[in-house]
Write a protein that holds these residues in place. Structure first.
Motif, PDB file in Angstrom:
ATOM      1  N   ALA A 395      -6.700   4.331  17.038  1.00  0.00           N
ATOM      2  CA  ALA A 395      -6.886   5.705  17.072  1.00  0.00           C
ATOM      3  C   ALA A 395      -7.931   6.279  18.517  1.00  0.00           C
ATOM      4  O   ALA A 395      -7.441   7.267  18.717  1.00  0.00           O
ATOM      5  CB  ALA A 395      -7.830   6.256  15.812  1.00  0.00           C
ATOM      6  N   PRO A 396      -8.553   5.339  18.998  1.00  0.00           N
ATOM      7  CA  PRO A 396      -9.119   5.880  20.289  1.00  0.00           C
ATOM      8  C   PRO A 396      -8.079   6.344  21.267  1.00  0.00           C
ATOM      9  O   PRO A 396      -8.641   7.262  22.261  1.00  0.00           O
ATOM     10  CB  PRO A 396     -10.061   4.846  20.768  1.00  0.00           C
ATOM     11  N   SER A 397      -6.789   5.844  21.306  1.00  0.00           N
ATOM     12  CA  SER A 397      -5.849   6.437  22.246  1.00  0.00           C
ATOM     13  C   SER A 397      -5.562   7.663  22.033  1.00  0.00           C
ATOM     14  O   SER A 397      -4.954   8.328  22.980  1.00  0.00           O
ATOM     15  CB  SER A 397      -4.730   5.515  22.186  1.00  0.00           C
ATOM     16  N   LEU A 398      -5.589   8.393  20.942  1.00  0.00           N
ATOM     17  CA  LEU A 398      -5.379   9.704  20.703  1.00  0.00           C
ATOM     18  C   LEU A 398      -6.269  10.739  21.646  1.00  0.00           C
ATOM     19  O   LEU A 398      -6.138  11.895  21.876  1.00  0.00           O
ATOM     20  CB  LEU A 398      -5.929  10.198  19.343  1.00  0.00           C
ATOM     21  N   SER A 399      -7.554  10.171  22.460  1.00  0.00           N
ATOM     22  CA  SER A 399      -8.173  10.906  23.215  1.00  0.00           C
ATOM     23  C   SER A 399      -7.340  11.330  24.380  1.00  0.00           C
ATOM     24  O   SER A 399      -7.780  12.267  25.142  1.00  0.00           O
ATOM     25  CB  SER A 399      -9.465   9.912  23.742  1.00  0.00           C
ATOM     26  N   PHE A 400      -6.213  10.909  24.726  1.00  0.00           N
ATOM     27  CA  PHE A 400      -5.255  11.267  25.706  1.00  0.00           C
ATOM     28  C   PHE A 400      -4.740  12.560  25.437  1.00  0.00           C
ATOM     29  O   PHE A 400      -4.415  13.245  26.310  1.00  0.00           O
ATOM     30  CB  PHE A 400      -4.152  10.013  26.037  1.00  0.00           C
ATOM     31  N   MET A 407     -12.708  14.646  17.856  1.00  0.00           N
ATOM     32  CA  MET A 407     -12.633  13.272  17.314  1.00  0.00           C
ATOM     33  C   MET A 407     -14.036  12.617  16.904  1.00  0.00           C
ATOM     34  O   MET A 407     -14.942  13.364  17.638  1.00  0.00           O
ATOM     35  CB  MET A 407     -11.878  12.323  18.409  1.00  0.00           C
ATOM     36  N   PRO A 408     -14.006  11.766  16.066  1.00  0.00           N
ATOM     37  CA  PRO A 408     -15.346  11.002  15.589  1.00  0.00           C
ATOM     38  C   PRO A 408     -15.702  10.343  16.690  1.00  0.00           C
ATOM     39  O   PRO A 408     -15.186   9.749  17.529  1.00  0.00           O
ATOM     40  CB  PRO A 408     -14.990  10.078  14.521  1.00  0.00           C
ATOM     41  N   LYS A 414     -14.795   4.335  22.206  1.00  0.00           N
ATOM     42  CA  LYS A 414     -13.864   3.285  22.649  1.00  0.00           C
ATOM     43  C   LYS A 414     -12.747   3.758  23.554  1.00  0.00           C
ATOM     44  O   LYS A 414     -11.923   2.720  23.843  1.00  0.00           O
ATOM     45  CB  LYS A 414     -13.467   2.485  21.451  1.00  0.00           C
ATOM     46  N   ALA A 415     -12.871   4.933  23.735  1.00  0.00           N
ATOM     47  CA  ALA A 415     -11.425   5.621  24.320  1.00  0.00           C
ATOM     48  C   ALA A 415     -11.570   5.311  25.902  1.00  0.00           C
ATOM     49  O   ALA A 415     -12.410   4.979  26.421  1.00  0.00           O
ATOM     50  CB  ALA A 415     -11.696   7.153  24.154  1.00  0.00           C
ATOM     51  N   TRP A 416     -10.496   4.819  26.411  1.00  0.00           N
ATOM     52  CA  TRP A 416     -10.148   4.816  27.895  1.00  0.00           C
ATOM     53  C   TRP A 416      -9.811   5.903  28.505  1.00  0.00           C
ATOM     54  O   TRP A 416      -9.078   6.802  28.081  1.00  0.00           O
ATOM     55  CB  TRP A 416      -8.881   3.646  28.041  1.00  0.00           C
TER      56      TRP A 416
END
Length: 529
Positions: A395-400, A407-408, A414-416
């Motif tokens: 789910a951290p990839s949703l930050s793109f 987002m929490p 953890k997002a890149w």
């Protein structure tokens, strides 16, 4: 005494003499509208809805096209082909050498860029859209050859993309959500989607046997060659899949079918041999890839921890059918992966998708077919848990595509972050200029049309690659004498230096003229002495 329920007690209709008895009427087919739906049937609308949602998110990724990883070298390939379609030269450095990045798919994209005038990023977005379409339809097509259950294809899509491990994993050729989000425009995604269609068409052709025409078999051979030329590692994975399909063929292919298969293989080998942009078969003798692939053999549980659900499903499939295609696909790939780990050939770990994909497909199919109701429900529960856990891990990839505020915090930590890029350099340096830059940044610079002194990625056909890498390392080493640094700039024709203020020659050195400080703090210098 006979019972009224005994069939022998019922009157028998006898046909008149000289006439054959009328055939017994066929039993009426059950009406799907009146048959009570099975549990898996009830899941179909929800599964289709989940796939549509996942597709929508991936389409947003296509629009955003976040830059992390190998995008620079693929952009550079398009730019080289745009400028010289017949002789693009080396993709990364200013040298007239062949490049394995010049695959048929990339040549087509280069032709599109040249004919349309579109930017490399726009062309890559088109490539991403084609790759995503091929991937999703390919999964659907292949799954339909394995099961006729309506829930199997959408469940297979979700399983292949979400059933991975407790942490997200990025590598081209791997189908995890995070990996696909970043690699959707890469040749590996195109080749994987095409590979799924290839396996489905091969299975159908084997079932038809001699009813499949010679031209159709020839087209299959050409399709396999296209996959091999577009992404060699994916080609190996799909070859194992094809062998699994062949082992499972029923009835066993007749002599005429084998002749057709041989013709398809001969066509494929001929196409591989005559591809003009690089020598395919010379890749078989090239080394130097072991260090960068060593990581594939590390932290397996964190990356692939939920895949054993599928391995258990494969065991049940093998118990029912010793010639199951998914089992043999898995076994052949696992043999290569194991041999690579034992012998130190870590690049053989790129066959990992050949073990993961059939296991994931087996997990999806275990929910809708085979075994008893209790076993199917057990697999359904375990697989649902694995999919939920896998979704959370990636789910951290949703930050793109989603604002961090929505987002929490546990996910945004953890997002890149995508690479900011070096578009600002194009105001000063021209296409084809050579830049002295360290290896990490050198993976991105060629995407803007520049060359680097040392290739950012291993280059199989560059004879002076070790000298270039060593010269770059020595240039950015503070202890290297000034004259040696100048010699490196002149020997490889560097016109620019891009680095941090304390790298390379000291600020104020007369050989360099400061031109611009970029938004990330790196400084662009013009070589003037």
């Amino acid at each position: 005494m006979t019972s009224a329920l005994d069939p022998s007690a019922r009157p028998v209709d006898r046909a008149p003499a000289g006439r054959s008895p009328a055939p017994a009427p066929e039993p009426a087919a059950p009406n799907p509208a009146t048959r009570p739906p099975r549990p898996a049937d009830r899941l179909v609308p929800a599964l289709n809805g989940a796939v549509l949602l996942l597709t929508a998110v991936l389409l947003l990724m296509v629009l955003r096209l976040p830059w992390i990883g190998d995008m620079g070298v693929h952009l550079a390939t398009i730019e080289r082909l745009r400028h010289d379609l017949l002789d693009p030269g080396n993709t990364q450095v200013d040298a007239d050498t062949p490049s394995p990045y010049n695959s048929p798919w990339m040549v087509l994209l280069g032709l599109l860029a040249k004919a349309s005038g579109l930017t490399g990023f726009t062309v890559l977005r088109f490539a991403a859209l084609v790759g995503l379409t091929l991937l999703l339809t390919g999964i659907w097509h292949l799954t339909r050859t394995l099961s006729r259950h309506r829930a199997a294809p959408p469940l297979a899509v979700l399983t292949l993309i979400l059933l991975w491990g407790p942490t997200f994993f990025i590598w081209s050729g791997f189908l995890g959500f995070t990996s696909i989000s970043l690699n959707v425009s890469y040749p590996s995604t195109f080749a994987t989607g095409l590979g799924f269609h290839f396996l489905a068409l091969l299975a159908k052709s084997l079932r038809r046997g001699t009813a499949t025409s010679w031209p159709a078999w020839t087209a299959l051979g050409a399709l396999w060659a296209l996959i091999m030329l577009s992404h060699q590692f994916t080609g190996v994975v799909m070859t194992f899949g094809a062998l699994g399909v062949l082992v499972s063929a029923r009835p066993w292919p007749a002599r005429q079918t084998w002749l057709r298969l041989g013709t398809a293989l001969a066509v494929a080998v001929a196409l591989l041999a005559v591809w003009p942009y690089y020598s395919f078969f010379s890749l078989l003798t090239i080394g130097g890839l072991e260090d960068i692939h060593r990581g594939l053999y590390e932290e397996w549980w964190m990356r692939f921890g939920y895949v054993p659900i599928g391995v258990a499903a494969l065991a049940f499939r093998f118990a029912r059918d010793r010639r199951d295609p998914l089992v043999w696909w898995f076994l052949l790939a696992t043999l290569m992966i194991t041999a690579g780990g034992l012998t130190g050939h870590y690049s053989w770990g790129r066959a990992l998708p050949g073990a993961i994909i059939p296991a994931q497909l087996a997990a999806a199919l275990a929910v809708v077919e085979g075994g008893g109701r209790f076993l199917r429900r057990c697999f359904a529960v375990v697989l649902a848990a694995g999919l939920l856990a896998g979704s959370w891990a990636q789910a951290p990839s949703l930050s793109f595509v989603v604002r961090n505020e929505a987002m929490p915090e546990t996910l945004t930590e953890k997002a890149w972050l995508p690479i900011p890029g070096y578009q600002w350099m194009t105001k000063y340096a021209r296409y084809g200029d050579v830049v002295m830059v360290d290896q990490n940044t050198g993976q991105q610079i060629p995407g803007y049309g520049f060359y680097t002194v040392a290739p950012g990625y291993p280059d199989f056909f560059l004879p002076d690659e070790p000298e270039r890498i060593e010269a770059t390392r020595r240039y950015f080493d503070r202890s290297t004498p000034r004259q040696e640094k100048l010699d490196a700039l002149h020997r490889f024709g560097a016109q620019w230096v891009l680095g941090w203020p304390d790298q390379g020659l000291p600020p104020g050195d007369p050989a360099l003229r400061k031109v611009k400080t970029g938004p990330n703090g790196m400084v662009l210098y013009k070589v003037v002495g």
